[in-house]
Write an enzyme that holds these catalytic residues in place. Structure first.
Site, PDB file in Angstrom:
ATOM      1  N   LYS A   3      67.645  92.189   4.632  1.00 13.34           N
ATOM      2  CA  LYS A   3      66.206  91.936   4.551  1.00 13.34           C
ATOM      3  C   LYS A   3      65.685  92.376   3.203  1.00 13.34           C
ATOM      4  CE  LYS A   3      64.874  96.431   4.840  1.00 13.34           C
ATOM      5  NZ  LYS A   3      64.250  97.162   3.697  1.00 13.34           N
ATOM      6  N   ASP A 130      64.165 100.604  10.927  1.00 12.26           N
ATOM      7  CA  ASP A 130      64.160  99.154  10.737  1.00 12.26           C
ATOM      8  C   ASP A 130      65.221  98.431  11.551  1.00 12.26           C
ATOM      9  OD1 ASP A 130      66.246 100.176   9.262  1.00 12.26           O
ATOM     10  OD2 ASP A 130      65.871  98.979   7.471  1.00 12.26           O
TER      11      ASP A 130
END
Length: 268
Positions: A3, A130
């Site tokens: 990401k 995350d």
């Protein structure tokens, strides 16, 4: 799948020492390879790795921690785990968190555990803020310590993504050393809906202030990417990777950034 962070603001420091953030997680196609096979072995697991060298003990690896937690709860058999690392570590790209989420999803499917996406997200939050993002791997506005996710409808399809990671390692302590929590001056959810051309002077990663001061070579990468014609460039997470969005594929990146990890892909 890795990401990038589009914008990153530290809005408050909590009593427990953690910080509240505002950022957008956006999935990118850079991936590790993970394979799991049941084995008849007296050992709990066997971990084989390739690609980037993984430092530390195997039991400290997030994929092993995920496996052991599910093994204890659901009586999973011994397994052979093969992990081929293509996502650099300490890069601000979420490689370890992605592997943890993929491990849980893989075990859930292989052994018919029956966990829903929401249940996996809840469990994964114990392994890293995350980690839950990588269950669905769709763009999300993240708040809290990065664990509170709100889906956001926007796409960077067609843009050419470039990642440059120097050998420099940026510790979390370093990144936070020059941060003074403050409210974001923009609403990221609205800002990313604007043309990417307008992001340069609007969407910021506040960690760049402290990290660039300590590591000017990372600041130089961002500057060079803009000199090459990037529409938008930013550090991802707390570093040390800098990413850029270009309209067209870039030639000669490995020559310009010859001592760095270099990655380029057109987003789909």
């Amino acid at each position: 799948m890795a990401k990038i962070n589009i914008g990153l603001y530290v809005t408050a420091k909590k009593d427990d020492g953690y910080h509240n953030l505002e950022t957008i997680f956006y999935p990118i196609p850079l991936c590790d390879t993970l394979q799991v096979d049941p084995i008849d072995d007296s050992r709990e697991y066997v971990l084989e790795t390739a690609g980037y060298k993984i430092e530390g003990k195997s039991e400290d690896n997030l994929i092993v921690k995920v496996y052991k937690s599910l093994r204890e709860e659901f009586g999973l058999p011994s397994v052979n785990i093969y992990l081929d690392k293509h996502i650099p570590m300490g890069a601000g790209l979420g490689g370890g968190s992605s592997d943890a989420a993929e491990m849980m999803k893989l075990l859930n499917e292989m052994f018919n555990i029956g966990l829903s996406d929401a249940e996996m997200e809840e469990r994964l939050s114990n392994f890293g803020a995350d980690c839950p993002f990588f269950v669905k791997k769709t763009p999300a506005f993240a708040t809290g310590i990065g664990d509170m996710l709100t889906p956001i409808d926007f796409s960077l399809k067609g843009w050419v993504l470039v990642l440059i990671k120097p050998k420099t390692f940026v510790s979390t302590r370093e990144a936070y050393s020059g941060i003074k929590p403050d409210k974001s001056d923009i609403d990221l959810r609205e800002a990313v809906q604007l043309p990417v051309d307008s992001w340069k002077d609007m969407i910021r990663n506040v960690f760049e202030t402290s990290v660039f001061a300590l590591h000017p070579e990372i600041a130089a990468i961002k500057s060079t990417l803009y000199d090459m014609g990037a529409t938008y460039a930013s550090m991802s997470g707390s570093g040390s990777t800098v990413y850029a969005l270009f309209r067209h594929k870039q030639e000669g990146l490995k020559r310009v950034f010859n001592d760095c990890f270099v990655y380029q892909s057109q987003l789909r």
